[in-house]
Design an enzyme around this catalytic site. Structure first.
Site, PDB file in Angstrom:
ATOM      1  N   TYR A 165      20.179  25.290  72.637  1.00  0.00           N
ATOM      2  CA  TYR A 165      20.617  23.776  72.535  1.00  0.00           C
ATOM      3  C   TYR A 165      19.530  22.852  71.686  1.00  0.00           C
ATOM      4  O   TYR A 165      19.855  21.979  71.072  1.00  0.00           O
ATOM      5  CB  TYR A 165      20.788  23.146  73.820  1.00  0.00           C
ATOM      6  N   LYS A 172      19.127  14.473  74.375  1.00  0.00           N
ATOM      7  CA  LYS A 172      20.060  13.964  75.698  1.00  0.00           C
ATOM      8  C   LYS A 172      18.913  13.440  76.705  1.00  0.00           C
ATOM      9  O   LYS A 172      19.368  12.741  77.682  1.00  0.00           O
ATOM     10  CB  LYS A 172      20.731  15.144  76.045  1.00  0.00           C
TER      11      LYS A 172
HETATM   12  N1  LIG Z   1      31.573  19.497  74.845  1.00  0.00           N
HETATM   13  C1  LIG Z   1      30.807  19.795  75.591  1.00  0.00           C
HETATM   14  O1  LIG Z   1      30.697  20.886  76.144  1.00  0.00           O
HETATM   15  C2  LIG Z   1      29.847  18.569  76.219  1.00  0.00           C
HETATM   16  C3  LIG Z   1      29.167  18.672  77.360  1.00  0.00           C
HETATM   17  C4  LIG Z   1      28.289  17.385  77.748  1.00  0.00           C
HETATM   18  C5  LIG Z   1      28.218  16.401  76.946  1.00  0.00           C
HETATM   19  N2  LIG Z   1      29.051  16.468  75.848  1.00  0.00           N
HETATM   20  C6  LIG Z   1      28.779  15.257  75.122  1.00  0.00           C
HETATM   21  O2  LIG Z   1      29.980  14.548  74.931  1.00  0.00           O
HETATM   22  C7  LIG Z   1      30.092  13.680  73.831  1.00  0.00           C
HETATM   23  C8  LIG Z   1      31.463  13.809  73.151  1.00  0.00           C
HETATM   24  O3  LIG Z   1      31.268  15.048  72.421  1.00  0.00           O
HETATM   25  P1  LIG Z   1      32.616  16.210  72.611  1.00  0.00           P
HETATM   26  O4  LIG Z   1      32.131  17.257  72.962  1.00  0.00           O
HETATM   27  O5  LIG Z   1      33.798  15.525  73.197  1.00  0.00           O
HETATM   28  O6  LIG Z   1      32.863  16.519  70.960  1.00  0.00           O
HETATM   29  P2  LIG Z   1      33.673  15.683  69.618  1.00  0.00           P
HETATM   30  O7  LIG Z   1      33.174  16.688  68.586  1.00  0.00           O
HETATM   31  O8  LIG Z   1      35.285  15.606  69.960  1.00  0.00           O
HETATM   32  O9  LIG Z   1      33.001  14.130  69.899  1.00  0.00           O
HETATM   33  C9  LIG Z   1      31.841  13.822  69.204  1.00  0.00           C
HETATM   34  C10 LIG Z   1      32.108  12.500  68.408  1.00  0.00           C
HETATM   35  O10 LIG Z   1      30.945  11.944  67.869  1.00  0.00           O
HETATM   36  C11 LIG Z   1      31.331  11.017  66.920  1.00  0.00           C
HETATM   37  N3  LIG Z   1      30.214  10.836  66.046  1.00  0.00           N
HETATM   38  C12 LIG Z   1      29.370  11.554  65.258  1.00  0.00           C
HETATM   39  N4  LIG Z   1      28.480  10.947  64.652  1.00  0.00           N
HETATM   40  C13 LIG Z   1      29.090   9.399  64.951  1.00  0.00           C
HETATM   41  C14 LIG Z   1      28.447   8.255  64.370  1.00  0.00           C
HETATM   42  N5  LIG Z   1      27.461   8.105  63.156  1.00  0.00           N
HETATM   43  N6  LIG Z   1      29.339   7.202  64.412  1.00  0.00           N
HETATM   44  C15 LIG Z   1      30.206   7.271  65.213  1.00  0.00           C
HETATM   45  N7  LIG Z   1      30.769   8.148  65.874  1.00  0.00           N
HETATM   46  C16 LIG Z   1      29.997   9.516  65.590  1.00  0.00           C
HETATM   47  C17 LIG Z   1      32.394  12.027  66.148  1.00  0.00           C
HETATM   48  O11 LIG Z   1      33.340  11.217  65.418  1.00  0.00           O
HETATM   49  C18 LIG Z   1      33.281  12.671  67.243  1.00  0.00           C
HETATM   50  O12 LIG Z   1      34.080  11.758  67.875  1.00  0.00           O
HETATM   51  C19 LIG Z   1      28.817  13.929  73.121  1.00  0.00           C
HETATM   52  O13 LIG Z   1      27.831  13.002  73.368  1.00  0.00           O
HETATM   53  C20 LIG Z   1      28.362  15.359  73.584  1.00  0.00           C
HETATM   54  O14 LIG Z   1      26.965  15.643  73.408  1.00  0.00           O
HETATM   55  C21 LIG Z   1      29.657  17.568  75.445  1.00  0.00           C
END
Ligand SMILES: NC(=O)c1ccc[n+]([C@@H]2O[C@H](COP(=O)([O-])OP(=O)(O)OC[C@H]3O[C@@H](n4cnc5c(N)ncnc54)[C@H](O)[C@@H]3O)[C@@H](O)[C@H]2O)c1
Length: 277
Positions: A165, A172
């Site tokens: 990661y 984070k």
């Molecule tokens: N998927 C997992 O396993 C997981 C687990 C824990 C936390 N998260 C966190 O959840 C959040 C959402 O991620 P996800 O997994 O749904 O993936 P996702 O790819 O669907 O969403 C990530 C989003 O970030 C947006 N983004 C990136 N750069 C940007 C910018 N400059 N301005 C505006 N928007 C921007 C993208 O457009 C996208 O919609 C993230 O912070 C991720 O780290 C994800």
């Protein structure tokens, strides 16, 4: 696709009268999509944001929500777009009750076992998009919030290090600290700031994390409640709780929605043996 929980079926009204801005919807697999859908089922009015080339994908995903929300353009690294989005929210709603920060990004050389080699320019991008953006949203939208406003972000429990990661871990960890400092500064106005620590979910962002499959399997073994990485519904329901007045005395918190994985030091031996046989 997420399975709606009875708690957020129409008629529960937990968010009736609330106006919620949801960032980060890319596809219907995005965690933010599940949160937007659950918020609507709980009675909220919802606006989405997206940015750049992702706008058309977000608009397509928005069409699957009921009613389809307007999508505002807001690259979180572009102050002009952030100000314009805040102005549009003021014009549409007059104020706002909830903001969901579901934004994360790290350049490829920040992930996958390259920790000591990643250059500052890439690490800076990861922090700007994934961490500092939470402050940006708080600064832009909290002035539109009355007392009982709520900001919610998403983290991947950064109290510990994870395989591969890499720099997303420190980004984070800093985001979790930003939550605590924002909670300190916005609490006197009644605005709450919290994080959800989600287990691994299959999204576009997750696809770019090397070793994601291994992480998923370890969750299956260690989470006492089990874990379905194709279902963001449980995370969405917890977000509805944090956006609702039921969480009115909770701020600066990191709530794990991970099937209980974080509470265990290692998987139960018999679960491992069963998986191996
Ligand atoms: N998927 C997992 O396993 C997981 C687990 C824990 C936390 N998260 C966190 O959840 C959040 C959402 O991620 P996800 O997994 O749904 O993936 P996702 O790819 O669907 O969403 C990530 C989003 O970030 C947006 N983004 C990136 N750069 C940007 C910018 N400059 N301005 C505006 N928007 C921007 C993208 O457009 C996208 O919609 C993230 O912070 C991720 O780290 C994800």
């Amino acid at each position: 696709m997420s399975t709606p929980h009875p708690l957020t079926h129409p008629g529960t009204d937990l968010l009736r009268g609330k106006r919620v801005l949801v960032t980060g919807v890319l596809t219907p697999k995005s965690i933010a999509y599940a949160i937007a859908a659950a918020s609507q089922r709980a009675g909220a009015e919802v606006l989405l944001t997206s940015f750049g080339r992702a706008m058309s994908l977000t608009r397509r995903s928005a069409q699957r929500l009921s009613p389809p929300p307007e999508v505002l353009e807001m690259d979180v690294t572009d102050g002009t777009q952030v100000d314009a989005a805040a102005a549009r929210v003021r014009e549409t709603w007059g104020g706002i009750d909830g903001v969901v920060h579901a934004i994360g990004f790290a350049p490829e050389d920040c992930l996958g076992g390259n920790f000591l080699a990643a250059p500052w320019s890439s690490v800076a991008t990861a922090f700007e998009v994934s961490t500092y953006s939470m402050r940006t949203l708080a600064a832009a939208f909290s002035p539109l919030m009355a007392a009982t406003g709520s900001l919610v972000t998403l983290t991947f429990d950064a109290r510990v290090a994870w395989p591969l990661y890499d720099w997303m871990g420190p980004a984070k960890a800093a985001l979790e600290a930003v939550v605590r400092y924002l909670a300190r500064d916005l609490g006197r106005r009644g605005v709450r700031v919290n994080a959800l620590a989600a287990g691994p979910l299959e999204t576009i962002a997750a696809r770019s994390i090397p070793g994601f499959e291994t992480l998923k399997s370890s969750w299956k073994l260690q989470a006492p409640l089990g874990w379905n990485s194709a279902d963001a519904g449980p995370v969405a329901d917890a977000a509805v709780f944090l956006l609702s007045d039921l969480s009115r005395a909770i701020t600066g918190e990191m709530l794990h929605v991970d099937g209980g994985y974080h509470s265990q030091g290692a998987p139960l031996i018999e679960v491992v043996e069963a998986a191996e046989s």
